[in-house]
Design a protein around this motif. Structure first.
Motif, mmCIF file in Angstrom:
data_model
loop_
_atom_site.group_PDB
_atom_site.id
_atom_site.type_symbol
_atom_site.label_atom_id
_atom_site.label_comp_id
_atom_site.label_asym_id
_atom_site.label_seq_id
_atom_site.Cartn_x
_atom_site.Cartn_y
_atom_site.Cartn_z
ATOM 1 N N ARG A 1 41.518 48.383 35.975
ATOM 2 C CA ARG A 1 40.376 49.146 35.472
ATOM 3 C C ARG A 1 40.228 49.057 33.956
ATOM 4 N N ARG B 1 36.987 44.621 35.795
ATOM 5 C CA ARG B 1 36.388 45.897 36.201
ATOM 6 C C ARG B 1 34.910 45.717 36.513
ATOM 7 N N THR C 1 34.457 43.788 39.797
ATOM 8 C CA THR C 1 34.767 44.626 40.957
ATOM 9 C C THR C 1 33.628 45.607 41.232
ATOM 10 N N GLU C 2 33.139 46.243 40.205
ATOM 11 C CA GLU C 2 32.071 47.232 40.384
ATOM 12 C C GLU C 2 30.786 46.588 40.885
ATOM 13 N N SER D 1 31.348 45.617 44.519
ATOM 14 C CA SER D 1 31.399 46.840 45.312
ATOM 15 C C SER D 1 30.002 47.356 45.644
ATOM 16 N N HIS E 1 40.835 49.973 43.371
ATOM 17 C CA HIS E 1 40.114 49.212 44.397
ATOM 18 C C HIS E 1 39.599 50.115 45.515
ATOM 19 N N ASN F 1 36.511 51.717 44.558
ATOM 20 C CA ASN F 1 35.389 50.784 44.614
ATOM 21 C C ASN F 1 35.172 50.233 46.028
#
Length: 254
Positions: free
Chosen positions: A19, A25, A28-29, A32, A67, A70
């Motif tokens: 993060r 980050r 991933t976001e 997601s 994770h 997310n």
């Protein structure tokens, strides 16, 4: 459609939680937000040096929680998959499995539970080593490359090795039977591996050839048969160390 997102940023900064890495980050976001199913592939060892001490338990725990936050439906923690490894790999497997089952569990409590359940009367000294490793991880959280086949090992100082060995020698002396003693010695392989990899001038209070023999003896009894994700076999590492020792003797005679 299922998306498998690999945390390749762990190679560069393995002691920094995902993060806190801006690039990973954001990736991933964004995944997601659009992926119907998101699965994570995370890396938790030094694949070039399985036995080197990597103080990344806090990162493993925080990454799992990040994770899950997310919307990850599955997480794989890739560690030593080519054979048995030394160091604290038993604890890493157990703690990782517990956190995957319930990410809200307290990391420090898990480490303490495992240590006192696995190391018997040696546990208090192993806990001293665990706490030292945690401090070491925090102090080097922004260090680059320790998980990327970095064979210089300059992050490990003589002061660090001496402190680690002091805790572990006390743990070995406190072990109540041969099984517990071998578990402690398997942890001791971490600092020993660092000294062997640094070369004969880093043997410290040991004779380098004796250190090789001790490492091999523990490995054979503990079933440790793989030191890296690479073509070099365990015997190949040992041959390399013995050659380094012979070369050092030749230099001394000149």
């Amino acid at each position: 459609v299922a998306i498998r997102l690999c945390n390749d940023r762990a190679w560069g900064h393995p002691l920094l939680p995902a993060r806190e890495d801006d690039v990973y980050r954001e990736a991933t976001e964004r995944w997601s937000a659009i992926a119907p199913k998101l699965y994570i592939w995370d890396y938790v060892v030094d694949f070039g040096n399985y036995t080197v001490p990597i103080p990344n338990f806090h990162v493993i725990a925080d990454n799992i929680r990040f994770h899950v936050e997310n919307n990850a439906e599955g997480i794989m923690l890739q560690a030593n998959y080519t054979g048995r490894g030394g160091g604290r790999e038993h604890m890493k497997a157990w703690v990782g499995a517990k956190l995957l089952w319930n990410p809200e569990l307290d990391l420090d409590s898990l480490i303490e539970e495992f240590t006192y359940g696995f190391y018997g009367k040696a546990a208090s000294h192993i806990m001293d080593y665990n706490r030292m490793m945690r401090r070491f991880g925090e102090e080097n959280r922004n260090r680059h490359g320790i998980l990327n086949r970095d064979t210089s090992f300059d992050v490990f100082t003589e002061e660090w090795l001496t402190e680690a060995e002091d805790y572990l020698e006390k743990a070995k002396a406190a072990a109540e039977n041969d099984d517990i003693r071998l578990r402690v010695q398997t942890v001791m392989m971490g600092p020993m591996y660092v000294r062997l990899s640094k070369g004969p001038s880093w043997a410290g209070p040991y004779e380098y050839s004796e250190l090789i023999d001790r490492f091999v003896d523990i490995a054979e009894r503990a079933g440790v048969d793989s030191l890296c994700e690479c073509p070099v076999t365990f015997d190949g590492y040992v041959a390399r160390w013995r050659q380094m020792y012979e070369d050092s003797l030749a230099e001394t005679d000149q």
